[in-house]
Structures are given as structure tokens and as C-alpha cells.
Design a protein around this motif. Structure first.
Motif, PDB file in Angstrom:
ATOM      1  N   UNK A  31      39.757  39.700  41.088  1.00  0.00           N
ATOM      2  CA  UNK A  31      40.125  40.013  42.468  1.00  0.00           C
ATOM      3  C   UNK A  31      38.887  40.360  43.303  1.00  0.00           C
ATOM      4  N   UNK A  32      37.970  41.107  42.725  1.00  0.00           N
ATOM      5  CA  UNK A  32      36.735  41.461  43.431  1.00  0.00           C
ATOM      6  C   UNK A  32      35.949  40.212  43.800  1.00  0.00           C
ATOM      7  N   UNK A  33      35.885  39.251  42.886  1.00  0.00           N
ATOM      8  CA  UNK A  33      35.197  37.979  43.168  1.00  0.00           C
ATOM      9  C   UNK A  33      35.835  37.303  44.375  1.00  0.00           C
ATOM     10  N   UNK A  34      37.159  37.296  44.428  1.00  0.00           N
ATOM     11  CA  UNK A  34      37.854  36.649  45.558  1.00  0.00           C
ATOM     12  C   UNK A  34      37.516  37.330  46.879  1.00  0.00           C
ATOM     13  N   UNK A  56      42.368  30.712  47.755  1.00  0.00           N
ATOM     14  CA  UNK A  56      43.535  30.109  47.127  1.00  0.00           C
ATOM     15  C   UNK A  56      43.686  28.622  47.457  1.00  0.00           C
ATOM     16  N   UNK A  57      42.900  28.127  48.400  1.00  0.00           N
ATOM     17  CA  UNK A  57      42.911  26.693  48.705  1.00  0.00           C
ATOM     18  C   UNK A  57      41.706  25.980  48.092  1.00  0.00           C
ATOM     19  N   UNK A  58      40.807  26.751  47.509  1.00  0.00           N
ATOM     20  CA  UNK A  58      39.556  26.162  47.017  1.00  0.00           C
ATOM     21  C   UNK A  58      39.703  25.476  45.658  1.00  0.00           C
ATOM     22  N   UNK A  59      40.647  25.962  44.833  1.00  0.00           N
ATOM     23  CA  UNK A  59      40.798  25.439  43.467  1.00  0.00           C
ATOM     24  C   UNK A  59      39.513  25.620  42.667  1.00  0.00           C
ATOM     25  N   UNK A  60      38.787  26.674  42.978  1.00  0.00           N
ATOM     26  CA  UNK A  60      37.471  26.872  42.392  1.00  0.00           C
ATOM     27  C   UNK A  60      37.528  27.151  40.889  1.00  0.00           C
TER      28      UNK A  60
END
Length: 278
Positions: free
Chosen positions: A55-58, A105-109
Motif C-alpha cells: 500500500x505504501x508503494x501505491x 490500479x490502471x497501470x497493471x504494474x
């Protein structure tokens, strides 16, 4: 104090060394919101630092890829976690061949940069262990007891299920407190737009403007002929004054880029205008 009062106390009084504590508090609160509680009263929840790290990364991904916000007071020495996230962003932009900002959430990283992402999660988890996990509970040199239990270098922390339920039930209040504190930090580190400073200043008894004379030598170095910003003429028969281009009452700050040399009558007119607004 109740658990909620303790949690809010830590958030509202945490240090401004960097924004780690705000991110940590937000991650744990978000985990509480997502959890479907079935535990009996008095039970304890186990929260993995890996879940917090993700979560922190996000959070840092989105604040960095969109705005490149500084997360500490020293721009030449960014926090370790921010540097790790920047490396992940660079890998993502290389893989997608695009520098276009995109929501997490749209990156699909996690799929596009699977190996780099998993590596970053491990590294951020290690950083959280070393720096945030136990320090979060310390406010002004004193440890806030009974917020959660954590042993140094452990992979999990333990928090009463009733406390997590309280976080979930009061999440809107908690998120507001976290976001406000985080915004205060970012405005300290990034200098603009100072929205939180404007909110805070209305609670003060009196708005005070500080003298600008200390900036004269710096401004004069850029304008050695003392040309008035307003009329474009050289100031000869008086000591030049200093004032703001964008009014102080709008920015509530004395940024050097916003200061210019003026004739005194222009400055006096500006001050009269400011006083009339008060």
C-alpha cells in the motif's frame, strides 16, 4: 485515551522528518477498512508488513508519477522508499515506452514489471522494519502504549481486532486527519500551494506579516540598478522597498521568487489594501 484518540494523537503530532508515518498510518487504516470482521471480542489481528509495504508503494507511486512530490525536507537525499518507488516507475515507463502518468490500479504494474515490483515490495518491507514500524508509536520522545504490538525486525504486527474495527468505523475521520497531516508535510517540503497553511492560518488570533528587509541584498543582486517593478523607473531619491508580486494574503509566504523592488508609495498602497481586507 481510547484507541481512536491514541491513533489520531499519533497522526496529528508525528514528526516532519519525512512522510513515512503518514503512509504507514494510512496503510493500516486502509487494511482495517478492507477487512471483514468476524473475530470474537478480545481477539487479536495479525498484519503483515508486506501488506503494508504494498500500500505504501501505491501511495508514493501516484504522488510521484503525477506530481513528483518531495517527501522529505532534503531534496538531495530523498527517503529510501521514495527512491525505490522512483526506480519502479522508471522501469515501468521503460517497459511501457510511455511517460504518461497513470493511476496505480490502471497501470497493471504488478504484471508488467513483476520482478521489479516484487523486488521493490521486499525492499520497502525492509525499510519499514528498520525505520517506521516501531518509531511510529513514538511522539515527542514518548511511546504511545497499546496502539499495537511489534517486535523489532518481525514480519508482522499485532493489533486488537476491536481497535481495527474502531478504525474501520471511524475511517473517514482518520483518513481526513492523515491526509491533512500529510498535506502539511508536503507543503513544508514542496513550498506550494500551501493550502493547509491557509486553512491553519484562519484559526490564529492575528495574521502577522514578517519584515522583508532581510531579503533586500538577495533581491538587489538580481536588480542592482533598483528598477521599480511597478513603474519601470530607477529608484534614486529613496530607499527601495520590497513587496510581493502575488499578494501575501493569497500565498501566506515570502518566497524569494515572488519578491520585487518597488518605490515606497506603491508598497504603502499595497499595505493599505491588505489592512482594508482584514
Amino acid at each position: 485515551m481510547t484507541f481512536l484518540e491514541k491513533w489520531l494523537y499519533i497522526i496529528r503530532n508525528c514528526s516532519f522528518d519525512n512522510s513515512y508515518k503518514a503512509a504507514w498510518a494510512k496503510a493500516i487504516t486502509e487494511i482495517a477498512v478492507e477487512y471483514d470482521f468476524h473475530q470474537p471480542i478480545g481477539s487479536t489481528m495479525q498484519i503483515g508488513l508486506e501488506a503494508i509495504a504494498k500500500k505504501v508503494i501505491r501511495y508514493y507511486f501516484e504522488q510521484t508519477i503525477f506530481f513528483d512530490l518531495k517527501q522529505s525536507p532534503n531534496p538531495n537525499k530523498p527517503p529510501k522508499i521514495v527512491s525505490l518507488v522512483k526506480e519502479l516507475i522508471a522501469e515501468y515507463q521503460k517497459a511501457t515506452q510511455s511517460a504518461q502518468p497513470v493511476k496505480w490500479f490502471r497501470s497493471n504494474i504488478e504484471v508488467i514489471c513483476k520482478m521489479q515490483y516484487e523486488k521493490t515490495v521486499k525492499q520497502v518491507k525492509t525499510a519499514l522494519k528498520a525505520d517506521v514500524s516501531y518509531r511510529f508509536l513514538t511522539v515527542e520522545g514518548k511511546v504511545v502504549d497499546d496502539a499495537y504490538n511489534y517486535e523489532r525486525n518481525a514480519d508482522f504486527l499485532y493489533i486488537a481486532a476491536d481497535n481495527m474495527r474502531e478504525l474501520k468505523e471511524n475511517s473517514l475521520i482518520v483518513f481526513d486527519a492523515i491526509n491533512y497531516r500529510w498535506s502539511q508535510m508536503l507543503e513544508n517540503f514542496n513550498h506550494s500551494p500551501r493550502i493547509c497553511k491557509k486553512v491553519k492560518i484562519i484559526d490564529e488570533d492575528k495574521v502577522r506579516r514578517k519584515p522583508l528587509t532581510k531579503f533586500f541584498q538577495l533581491i538587489a543582486a538580481e536588480n542592482p540598478d533598483h528598477i521599480c517593478f511597478h513603474c519601470g523607473k530607477k529608484i534614486i531619491d529613496e530607499t527601495p522597498a520590497i513587496d510581493h508580486v502575488i499578494p501575501w494574503s493569497y500565498l501566506y509566504s515570502d518566497d524569494l521568487w515572488n519578491l520585487v523592488i518597488l518605490t515606497k508609495h506603491v508598497t504603502q498602497a499595497n499595505q493599505m489594501s491588505f489592512q482594508a481586507k482584514q
